[in-house]
Design an enzyme around this catalytic site. Sequence first.
Site, PDB file in Angstrom:
ATOM      1  N   ASP A   9       0.644  -1.316  -0.035  1.00 50.98           N
ATOM      2  CA  ASP A   9       0.021   0.147  -0.026  1.00 50.98           C
ATOM      3  C   ASP A   9       0.966   1.217  -0.133  1.00 50.98           C
ATOM      4  O   ASP A   9       1.662   1.275   1.051  1.00 50.98           O
ATOM      5  CB  ASP A   9      -0.851   0.117   1.196  1.00 50.98           C
ATOM      6  CG  ASP A   9      -1.757   0.945   1.313  1.00 50.98           C
ATOM      7  OD1 ASP A   9      -1.913   2.064   0.323  1.00 50.98           O
ATOM      8  OD2 ASP A   9      -2.650   1.573   2.506  1.00 50.98           O
ATOM      9  N   MET A  10       0.699   1.970  -1.200  1.00 52.53           N
ATOM     10  CA  MET A  10       1.665   3.201  -1.162  1.00 52.53           C
ATOM     11  C   MET A  10       1.150   4.320   0.054  1.00 52.53           C
ATOM     12  O   MET A  10      -0.112   4.523   0.288  1.00 52.53           O
ATOM     13  CB  MET A  10       1.475   4.047  -2.461  1.00 52.53           C
ATOM     14  CG  MET A  10       2.011   3.138  -3.533  1.00 52.53           C
ATOM     15  SD  MET A  10       3.646   2.793  -3.451  1.00 52.53           S
ATOM     16  CE  MET A  10       4.355   4.180  -3.467  1.00 52.53           C
ATOM     17  N   ASP A 104      -3.279   2.544  -5.620  1.00 52.32           N
ATOM     18  CA  ASP A 104      -1.876   2.513  -4.670  1.00 52.32           C
ATOM     19  C   ASP A 104      -1.669   1.262  -3.862  1.00 52.32           C
ATOM     20  O   ASP A 104      -1.223   1.091  -2.867  1.00 52.32           O
ATOM     21  CB  ASP A 104      -1.824   3.727  -3.616  1.00 52.32           C
ATOM     22  CG  ASP A 104      -3.318   3.831  -2.711  1.00 52.32           C
ATOM     23  OD1 ASP A 104      -4.193   3.111  -2.989  1.00 52.32           O
ATOM     24  OD2 ASP A 104      -2.835   4.360  -1.818  1.00 52.32           O
ATOM     25  N   GLU A 105      -2.637   0.173  -4.447  1.00 54.43           N
ATOM     26  CA  GLU A 105      -2.469  -1.034  -3.654  1.00 54.43           C
ATOM     27  C   GLU A 105      -2.380  -2.391  -4.591  1.00 54.43           C
ATOM     28  O   GLU A 105      -3.236  -2.223  -5.644  1.00 54.43           O
ATOM     29  CB  GLU A 105      -3.915  -1.229  -2.754  1.00 54.43           C
ATOM     30  CG  GLU A 105      -4.106  -0.197  -1.667  1.00 54.43           C
ATOM     31  CD  GLU A 105      -5.495  -0.529  -1.171  1.00 54.43           C
ATOM     32  OE1 GLU A 105      -5.613  -0.286  -0.082  1.00 54.43           O
ATOM     33  OE2 GLU A 105      -6.294  -1.402  -1.694  1.00 54.43           O
TER      34      GLU A 105
END
Length: 397
Positions: A9-10, A104-105
């Site tokens: 996860d960013m 983002d995941e």
Amino acid sequence: MEIRYLFLDMNAYFASVEQQDDEDLRGKPVCVVPVEAETTVCIAASYEARRCGVKTGTPVYQARGLCPGLFVVQARPRRYVEVHRAILKAVESVLPIEEVRSIDEMRFRLLKNERPHARALALALKRAIRARVGEHLLASVGGGPNRFLAKVATELEKPDGLVLITKEDLPKILWKLRLTDLYGIGRRMERRLNRLGIFTVRQLTEAPLPLLKRAWGSVLGERMYKNLRGEDLPEIETHRRTFAHSHVLAPELRAPEKARLVAVRLLVKAAARMRKAGYAAGSLFLHLRFLEGEDHAAFTHLTPTFATRTLVFALRRLWPEHERRPVLKASVVLGHLVQGAGLSLFPAERKNQLLAYALDRINRRYGPDTVRPAALDLVGEVGEYRIAFDRLPDFSV
Ligand SMILES: [Mg+2]
């Protein structure tokens, strides 16, 4: 029990991209907004801004009050998608992605021989992003014996976290969490569990199966029961991997500019079917077979979307622009499906989503194709040729 999955996860993704691109924003409180207006809300906040209490959803005027010196930056969705693609490429130099969950995941499934090296691989993923995309792009990585626990692990340490949950230390880690820290438990489910006498994660892990079935229904209740025990469950609906349509073109439709409209038409159909099934596509694949026998194949990752208009724009990018050869067969495939994607925070995408919903409603009520992109009529006009857009065998990537 070994680590079978890694989840990445960013951290503060949009805000981090802004800090990566603009030196002046680094180390500063930043919030990203969809439009420039004081009445709008933050859709992302850097960790510096979060420390003053600014969160996703905080109105800008309030955020400024909480955080003097706050930098308010307008979102650049196109840039975020560009960086997203670069991130996918970077991490795939380490491990193949099992699923892109959102912009983002992403999740990785480890092979047996990779599992003993889960920690080293997790570090390599983070390193690859920093080295190949940008050193200010941090990610939290979680690992676990199943997808559920890998995701839970990701949430435990931010930013730049790395937590691996093995079956042995399951209770130790889980019992510290609140119910709503668990994926699949929102405020509503929490109230429901409370009514059933469950107030803590410990109580949840010790609750008998029938009780969880009462809370979630029999299928999801059983999944939660097994997920909490580290069992590796097959994904729901694994059989549905793509939505695809292909069509062999009649002679009068084989000119590239006509063939392009046929491809758009195929895409419009596939997208409608996909929406009906409740999915969004994380990728689009275009395949053309030319009359002389050669092929053109192009693929792109997408921020998961179910909006026809967004998909048609993506198709335009995949189309071979200066192609002159006649096309015999066109196929489009919507892949990397994500279930239950909500409305976008970005006004342009949100508009496209709402448009798709509106058209679906009209076409459901008044019959298929009552409303459709006008350009597609050009395909219909040609020699009275009716395209049979019935469901064809799925064309899998
Ligand atoms: Mg994130």
